[in-house]
Design a protein around this motif. Structure first.
Motif, PDB file in Angstrom:
ATOM      1  N   LEU A   1      29.232  37.795  33.540  1.00  0.00           N
ATOM      2  CA  LEU A   1      28.722  36.463  33.874  1.00  0.00           C
ATOM      3  C   LEU A   1      27.374  36.221  33.209  1.00  0.00           C
ATOM      4  O   LEU A   1      27.121  35.147  32.640  1.00  0.00           O
ATOM      5  CB  LEU A   1      28.601  36.319  35.396  1.00  0.00           C
ATOM      6  CG  LEU A   1      29.911  36.157  36.172  1.00  0.00           C
ATOM      7  CD1 LEU A   1      29.679  36.370  37.665  1.00  0.00           C
ATOM      8  CD2 LEU A   1      30.501  34.767  35.932  1.00  0.00           C
TER       9      LEU A   1
ATOM     10  N   ALA B   1      26.658  33.424  30.304  1.00  0.00           N
ATOM     11  CA  ALA B   1      25.654  32.404  30.604  1.00  0.00           C
ATOM     12  C   ALA B   1      24.548  32.403  29.554  1.00  0.00           C
ATOM     13  O   ALA B   1      24.059  31.349  29.141  1.00  0.00           O
ATOM     14  CB  ALA B   1      25.068  32.642  31.991  1.00  0.00           C
TER      15      ALA B   1
ATOM     16  N   ILE C   1      29.019  29.315  29.786  1.00  0.00           N
ATOM     17  CA  ILE C   1      29.371  28.951  31.154  1.00  0.00           C
ATOM     18  C   ILE C   1      28.126  28.478  31.894  1.00  0.00           C
ATOM     19  O   ILE C   1      26.991  28.769  31.475  1.00  0.00           O
ATOM     20  CB  ILE C   1      30.003  30.137  31.941  1.00  0.00           C
ATOM     21  CG1 ILE C   1      29.003  31.285  32.092  1.00  0.00           C
ATOM     22  CG2 ILE C   1      31.306  30.603  31.292  1.00  0.00           C
ATOM     23  CD1 ILE C   1      29.457  32.374  33.052  1.00  0.00           C
ATOM     24  N   ASP C   2      28.349  27.777  32.983  1.00  0.00           N
ATOM     25  CA  ASP C   2      27.288  27.417  33.918  1.00  0.00           C
ATOM     26  C   ASP C   2      27.140  28.588  34.883  1.00  0.00           C
ATOM     27  O   ASP C   2      28.028  28.840  35.707  1.00  0.00           O
ATOM     28  CB  ASP C   2      27.682  26.125  34.651  1.00  0.00           C
ATOM     29  CG  ASP C   2      26.635  25.657  35.656  1.00  0.00           C
ATOM     30  OD1 ASP C   2      26.039  26.510  36.348  1.00  0.00           O
ATOM     31  OD2 ASP C   2      26.436  24.445  35.782  1.00  0.00           O
ATOM     32  N   GLU C   3      26.035  29.321  34.770  1.00  0.00           N
ATOM     33  CA  GLU C   3      25.891  30.564  35.536  1.00  0.00           C
ATOM     34  C   GLU C   3      25.984  30.333  37.040  1.00  0.00           C
ATOM     35  O   GLU C   3      26.716  31.038  37.744  1.00  0.00           O
ATOM     36  CB  GLU C   3      24.562  31.241  35.202  1.00  0.00           C
ATOM     37  CG  GLU C   3      24.366  32.573  35.916  1.00  0.00           C
ATOM     38  CD  GLU C   3      23.082  33.268  35.528  1.00  0.00           C
ATOM     39  OE1 GLU C   3      22.957  34.480  35.826  1.00  0.00           O
ATOM     40  OE2 GLU C   3      22.186  32.621  34.939  1.00  0.00           O
TER      41      GLU C   3
ATOM     42  N   CYS D   1      29.657  29.183  38.079  1.00  0.00           N
ATOM     43  CA  CYS D   1      30.652  30.251  37.933  1.00  0.00           C
ATOM     44  C   CYS D   1      30.417  31.383  38.929  1.00  0.00           C
ATOM     45  O   CYS D   1      31.365  31.961  39.473  1.00  0.00           O
ATOM     46  CB  CYS D   1      30.643  30.783  36.504  1.00  0.00           C
ATOM     47  SG  CYS D   1      31.367  29.655  35.308  1.00  0.00           S
ATOM     48  N   THR D   2      29.153  31.709  39.170  1.00  0.00           N
ATOM     49  CA  THR D   2      28.850  32.775  40.125  1.00  0.00           C
ATOM     50  C   THR D   2      29.280  32.380  41.533  1.00  0.00           C
ATOM     51  O   THR D   2      29.963  33.152  42.228  1.00  0.00           O
ATOM     52  CB  THR D   2      27.347  33.095  40.115  1.00  0.00           C
ATOM     53  OG1 THR D   2      26.987  33.562  38.817  1.00  0.00           O
ATOM     54  CG2 THR D   2      27.007  34.152  41.149  1.00  0.00           C
TER      55      THR D   2
ATOM     56  N   GLU E   1      31.455  30.174  42.387  1.00  0.00           N
ATOM     57  CA  GLU E   1      32.918  30.094  42.420  1.00  0.00           C
ATOM     58  C   GLU E   1      33.524  31.482  42.571  1.00  0.00           C
ATOM     59  O   GLU E   1      34.435  31.689  43.384  1.00  0.00           O
ATOM     60  CB  GLU E   1      33.432  29.437  41.142  1.00  0.00           C
ATOM     61  CG  GLU E   1      34.959  29.317  41.091  1.00  0.00           C
ATOM     62  CD  GLU E   1      35.456  28.653  39.821  1.00  0.00           C
ATOM     63  OE1 GLU E   1      36.658  28.827  39.506  1.00  0.00           O
ATOM     64  OE2 GLU E   1      34.676  27.970  39.149  1.00  0.00           O
ATOM     65  N   SER E   2      33.027  32.444  41.798  1.00  0.00           N
ATOM     66  CA  SER E   2      33.582  33.799  41.881  1.00  0.00           C
ATOM     67  C   SER E   2      33.378  34.398  43.267  1.00  0.00           C
ATOM     68  O   SER E   2      34.283  35.039  43.822  1.00  0.00           O
ATOM     69  CB  SER E   2      32.951  34.699  40.807  1.00  0.00           C
ATOM     70  OG  SER E   2      31.594  34.988  41.088  1.00  0.00           O
TER      71      SER E   2
END
Length: 328
Positions: A282, A286, A291-293, A296-297, A299-300
């Motif tokens: 990630l 980023a 990606i949008d850090e 995405c974080t 979401e994960s």
């Protein structure tokens, strides 16, 4: 059926929060922290941007910072000044983790302090316990002698003030042995969060840099699990539950959500560990702007919780706790 049923009716932006099925909170998160007995100032971990090895004298400041961010729980790892085949530093009264536990609890008594019960950081060979010749003539981790070592480590950590111990060595019988030792030493109220299903994953690479826990020979596939095995993975957690584990864990998290969902059905609280490789991927994406850090974080982490985790160990705990507070 369409057109009578229209699921998009409830997806209007102002309605979305009312129907969110899974909610991630700061209370779900556990922050791993590394303390190094050999340093005087914090050292960045190159393969895990944003993570550090801290000297013991920084424990109080780190704990206060995390608490201010909204982190309620930490899991501590230690790098000792000396290593040997018997991992004697792992259960020393003034060991690196034992000192860190006391320092954190002194300034943040409400912080939940969890300790990793293992020997890989403390042995000169890097394996998770006592090694020797097996009945097949190979040199490998010896199960039962290593159980006795884990008992010593767990008791010493409880004596230092740990709220919870977390055996991660994947030994057969580890939970029963540690429970027996804790009870005998007067720590019957200290819970065990077992790394009950821990895979021999390639995603642990950066952690070995962070904890100085690389092994000098062989690998860990004779005690950690084959990533291809689902039924065996469930059986591992089922056995730890029967031995008295209070919390079960699946590690890694993101690549093993099917295992996490299955282990949830055993009925105990479940933790999941978003491991160093997951974090590093990630961070790397980023850093490239791919990606949008934050998005995405979160979401994960939400997906890990949705799959069944009650607790999530993640190197993003501090950042995620702040991001979640900003959204409130």
């Amino acid at each position: 059926m369409f057109p009578e049923r229209r699921l998009r009716r409830l997806r209007k932006r102002n309605l979305q929060p009312l129907f969110r099925e899974t909610r991630l909170t700061a209370e779900d998160l556990i922050m791993p922290v590394f303390f190094d007995e050999t340093i005087e100032e914090a050292v960045p971990i190159a393969s895990m941007p944003g993570q550090w090895r801290y000297p013991i004298n920084a424990a109080a400041a780190v704990a206060r910072r995390l608490e201010k961010a909204g982190v309620r729980a930490v899991i501590l790892f230690g790098i000792p000044a000396s290593k040997d085949a018997g991992a004697h530093s792992a259960y020393a009264e003034n060991g690196v983790v034992q000192q860190a536990v006391a320092a954190v609890k002194a300034v943040c008594p409400k912080m939940v302090v969890i300790t990793d019960v293992c020997a890989c950081e403390y042995t000169d060979h890097g394996h998770c316990g006592i090694v020797g010749e097996t009945c097949s003539g190979e040199i490998d981790l010896l199960n039962d002698p290593s159980l006795a070592l884990m008992q010593k480590i767990a008791v010493s950590q409880a004596q230092a003030g740990a709220d919870m111990v977390a055996p991660s060595c994947m030994l057969d019988g580890q939970v029963a042995a540690i429970r027996e030792a804790l009870d005998a030493a007067g720590y019957a109220e200290v819970p065990i969060m077992s790394y009950s299903t821990k895979f021999a994953s390639a995603f642990y690479g950066p952690f070995r840099d962070a904890a100085d826990s690389g092994y000098s020979f062989g690998d860990r596939t004779t005690y950690q699990m084959d990533p291809a095995n689902a039924r065996e993975a469930y059986a591992e957690s089922e056995m730890d539950a029967a031995e008295g584990a209070d919390i079960l864990m699946v590690k890694p998290a993101g690549m093993y959500l099917d295992i996490l969902a299955a282990v949830r059905e055993i009925g105990l609280p479940v933790a999941a560990y978003q491991v160093s490789g997951e974090y590093a991927m990630l961070k790397a994406a980023a850093a490239q702007g791919w990606i949008d850090e934050k998005a995405c974080t979160l979401e994960s982490l939400t997906c890990i919780k949705r799959a069944g985790a009650d607790l999530i160990i993640t190197y993003y705990a501090e950042d995620a706790a702040r991001w979640l507070s900003e959204e409130q």
